[in-house]
Design an enzyme around this catalytic site. Structure first.
Site, mmCIF file in Angstrom:
data_model
loop_
_atom_site.group_PDB
_atom_site.id
_atom_site.type_symbol
_atom_site.label_atom_id
_atom_site.label_comp_id
_atom_site.label_asym_id
_atom_site.label_seq_id
_atom_site.Cartn_x
_atom_site.Cartn_y
_atom_site.Cartn_z
ATOM 1 C CG ASP A 63 -2.161 0.594 1.065
ATOM 2 O OD1 ASP A 63 -2.324 1.376 -0.008
ATOM 3 O OD2 ASP A 63 -3.195 0.540 1.845
ATOM 4 C CG ASP A 114 -9.257 2.413 -0.630
ATOM 5 O OD1 ASP A 114 -8.916 1.401 -0.683
ATOM 6 O OD2 ASP A 114 -8.774 3.174 0.213
HETATM 7 C C1 DGJ Z 1 -6.009 1.979 1.950
HETATM 8 C C2 DGJ Z 1 -6.249 0.737 1.014
HETATM 9 O O1 DGJ Z 1 -6.514 1.091 -0.256
HETATM 10 C C3 DGJ Z 1 -7.230 -0.202 1.803
HETATM 11 O O2 DGJ Z 1 -7.753 -1.269 1.040
HETATM 12 C C4 DGJ Z 1 -6.809 -0.535 3.163
HETATM 13 O O3 DGJ Z 1 -5.466 -1.489 2.874
HETATM 14 C C5 DGJ Z 1 -6.044 0.653 3.844
HETATM 15 N N1 DGJ Z 1 -5.263 1.456 3.159
HETATM 16 C C6 DGJ Z 1 -5.261 -0.001 5.080
HETATM 17 O O4 DGJ Z 1 -4.966 1.209 5.853
#
Ligand code: DGJ
Length: 733
Positions: free
Chosen positions: A484, A554
């Site tokens: 991430d 997301d």
């Molecule tokens: C952002 C990501 O896009 C999410 O899927 C998740 O992993 C969160 N960060 C976790 O902090």
């Protein structure tokens, strides 16, 4: 043979290079043995006009010995330099630091062609990501020099004939005595001999990545760029230029992209003669590179394609190219169906819960539970712990290794989340090494999601991260890492660089990020990486070099996803587009919503993101069936050719199909987001259906002739939205 070099006699063009791909042709020439000029890029054709047509225009400087036959300001140039008569946007600007002059004049010296390609060496760490060669790949290398600075410029054209893609990059070598500074460095320039082209690009933000924008490019300069230290949610380096009348399957179109994940610039300029200049390269506002005598700099790679038959063909060229030459080899026989813990529990995880969660995943046939954020250091929320990559003992009382062993004994595979480039100020790492975070002298660093960015251009940082990840994960058979990246770069200043090199910090940072990717992959050669940046904020070819798939957004709400996924397919193959069914407002307990979520999600590699432990037996049974259905189509979804039919941006509906290479198997999908009382009828035309062949829909049992499919299957929209229909059409023997 893709590249031919011919020496011409009694011609202003003294050398001609023809680059052929399967369907396209690119022609350049050398004017009077001095200046590389662009002659043609388009359909492969004997009757194509590949001639040189000088264009005279007042207020255009010229070389007396060339007369009006060569004017830098009006010529179609292969690689325009700054300050000697081409007033349009330049591809390169080099400053001689002994005089302060930015003027250069790169003239042709020699060229050669060879099989294969050269690696792209980063100035620090190892390589930059680039397209892998295969047996058909050939490269043209052209060498130019500038006599005053003594700089030598190498231009590379690497040809991928099967994909109709040409990749381009450059190397600048300072062979002079004085230090120079590379102030602008584009990897690709294409002067298209027309204006009135539509630009298709994707813009957006967190949760709304790759929204499609299309408009006719007008006069002046148009820049699509990122200054965020990441390709970003806001813009994407992939752009398409096409005839205003071009549709998915008609009209000429050009595609461009950049194999890089940091700051980029796509620059377009229409000049006074009605030509469109396209430049693709590093963002010039956040980059410069100092070259002492004898040093060199190599740019990342840019790619381009031309398609005579519409925008969809540009996409398919890029899809084929990315699958074959960019993406890492598939780590498993089949792509695992992931169950991610984030939307199920957010930070509230522990070993016991994750064991139950994993057992729940196995029960319904999901292959790879993922423990997302929250497993390490003081990371019980997003205000602490980033940088301290050690499993929290209270969450895993007998250690991470014993926990993973138990989980894998119950299921098949297991994955874990990391965000290595970042640090929370509230972390042991930051307390020990505040100087490792990017921060401008004398300024309080700006936080974003309570975190700062580590200076990955500092080898000590990359070593720390690879050491700690190596130790924490040592001997643990992870199958998957979700990598991430949740904020952009500000106060870009590296504490290890002298003042005169500070504009290198952003590029050096990116080189360090790639180096850590390579080290992680070397430590865990059997694991796949799912890339993520607050959803799809680094959805680019640089990241795809190291990642099997990318978390698309997301935003897992199915209606929104139809837009995001449609836009993502413009430049990138669906095999990279990680799609999860999530449980919004208990939607998985509503059969219609669970069905729609699934129909939207099987546009790419399928996954789930929900609390399986709270799901009803009915929902679990449905999800089991969904996974079986996905498996039946997976070969088409991951490897078929992809055709878009209806755009949600135009009609609130998304329709597309996958087709096998031999056109004998087709998976057609119609997704209707909104209610439609009018019951509109759409014709879904399958141009790849074979005439004279009968296809049976294995879902409804109906048969269709290839001709009927080409004329179009009629679908009447439903009064109610969230309506999905699929056809799985298989040719009868
Ligand atoms: C952002 C990501 O896009 C999410 O899927 C998740 O992993 C969160 N960060 C976790 O902090």
């Amino acid at each position: 043979m893709s590249i031919t070099i011919t020496t011409l006699k009694e011609s202003k063009i003294t050398k001609q290079v023809v680059i052929r791909t399967k369907n396209t042709m690119y022609v350049l020439g050398i004017f009077a043995d001095r200046f590389p000029v662009h002659l043609y890029y388009g359909k492969k054709s004997r009757s194509a006009d590949t001639g040189y047509h000088p264009f005279e225009r007042a207020f255009s400087p010229y070389y007396p010995e060339c007369g009006w036959d060569y004017m830098p300001n009006t010529v179609e140039s292969e690689y325009p330099y700054f300050g000697m008569g081409d007033f349009r946007a330049s591809a390169i600007r080099v400053r001689d630091l002994s005089t302060g002059s930015d003027v250069t004049e790169f003239t042709f010296r020699k060229m050669k062609k060879y099989k294969g390609r050269v690696a792209i060496q980063a100035p620090i760490y190892g390589e930059l990501p680039y397209a892998e060669a295969d047996e058909d790949t050939e490269t043209l290398e052209m060498i130019l020099d500038d006599t005053v600075t003594g700089c030598e410029l190498h231009l590379f054209y690497t040809v991928f004939p099967e994909s109709d893609v040409i990749a381009r990059h450059m190397t600048l070598i300072n062979k002079g005595k004085n230090t120079v500074s590379l102030e602008k460095c584009m990897s690709l320039c294409l002067d298209i001999k027309r204006d009135n082209l539509d630009l298709i690009s994707t813009y957006g933000g967190h949760g709304r990545e790759r929204m499609v924008d299309r408009h006719t490019v007008s006069y002046g300069v148009h820049r699509i760029t990122s200054r965020r230290g990441a390709s970003s949610h806001m813009e994407n380096p992939c752009i398409i230029l096409c005839d205003p009348k071009a549709s998915e399957e008609r009209g000429e179109a050009y595609g461009f992209n950049f194999v890089y994940s940091g700051d980029f610039l796509d620059e377009l300029e229409i000049d006074q003669t009605g030509k469109t200049r396209v430049l693709v390269g590093l963002g010039d506002e956040t980059f410069s590179w100092r070259l002492e005598a004898g040093e060199s700099f190599t740019s990342p790679e840019a790619v381009m394609t031309y398609a005579p038959n519409g925008i969809g063909e540009v996409s398919r060229n890029f899809h084929r190219f990315t699958r074959k030459h960019i993406l890492p080899p598939e780590p498993f026989e089949r792509r695992p169906v992931v169950l991610n813990s984030w939307e199920a529990f957010y930070f509230n995880i522990d070993g016991k819960l994750m064991e139950d969660f994993s057992a729940g995943a196995a029960e319904v046939g999901m292959d790879l539970p993922v423990m997302d954020d929250g497993w390490f250091g003081a990371r019980r929320h997003d205000r602490a712990g980033l940088g301290d990559w050690v499993a929290t003992p209270e969450l895993f009382p007998d250690g991470l290794a014993a926990f993973v062993e138990r989980v894998k004994a119950k299921g098949d595979k297991f994955g874990i989340w990391i965000e290595p480039e970042m640090v929370n100020p509230d972390s042991d790492l930051y307390r020990a090494h505040p100087e490792w975070a990017l921060s401008a002298p004398g300024r309080v660093p700006l936080e974003s999601r309570n975190q700062l960015v580590l200076d990955m251009g500092n080898p000590a940082v990359v070593d720390y991260l690879s050491d700690i990840l190596g130790k924490t994960f040592n001997g643990i058979p992870f199958d998957y890492f979700k990598w991430d990246m949740n904020r952009h770069l500000t106060g870009v200043y590296s504490n290890i660089l002298p003042p005169e090199r500070q504009k290198e910090a952003s590029f050096r940072h990116m080189c360090g990020v790639y180096e850590l990717f390579r080290r992680l992959r070397a430590m865990f050669p059997n694991a796949m990486i799912e890339n993520c940046s607050g959803g799809g904020g680094r959805y680019d070819l640089g990241m795809m070099k190291y990642s099997t798939q990318i978390w698309t957004s997301d935003n897992t709400e199915p209606v929104d996803r139809t837009y995001i996924q449609y836009g993502s397919t413009l430049g990138y193959p669906v095999t990279t587009m990680s799609c999860h069914v999530a449980n919004h407002d208990s939607s998985i307990e509503d059969p219609r919503k669970l069905n729609y979520g699934f129909r939207v999600a099987i546009n790419g590699p399928l996954g789930y993101e929900l609390n399986i432990l709270a799901a009803s037996e009915t929902a679990k049974a449905t999800m089991s069936e969904q996974i079986k259905e996905y498996r039946a189509y997976e070969h088409l979804i991951l490897r078929g050719d992809f055709y878009r039919l209806l755009s949600p941006f135009e009609c609130g509906r998304y329709s597309y199909y996958f087709v096998s290479e031999d056109s004998r198997e087709i998976l057609l999908s119609y997704l209707q987001n909104f209610d439609d009382a009018k019951k509109t009828v759409y014709k879904l035309k399958i141009s790849r259906a074979l005439p004279g062949v009968t296809y049976r829909d294995t879902i409804s049992g109906k048969t269709y002739t290839g001709e009927e499919l080409r004329r179009g299957i009629e679908v009447e929209s439903d009064e109610k939205g969230l309506y999905a229909v699929m056809w799985h059409l298989v040719a009868e023997a």
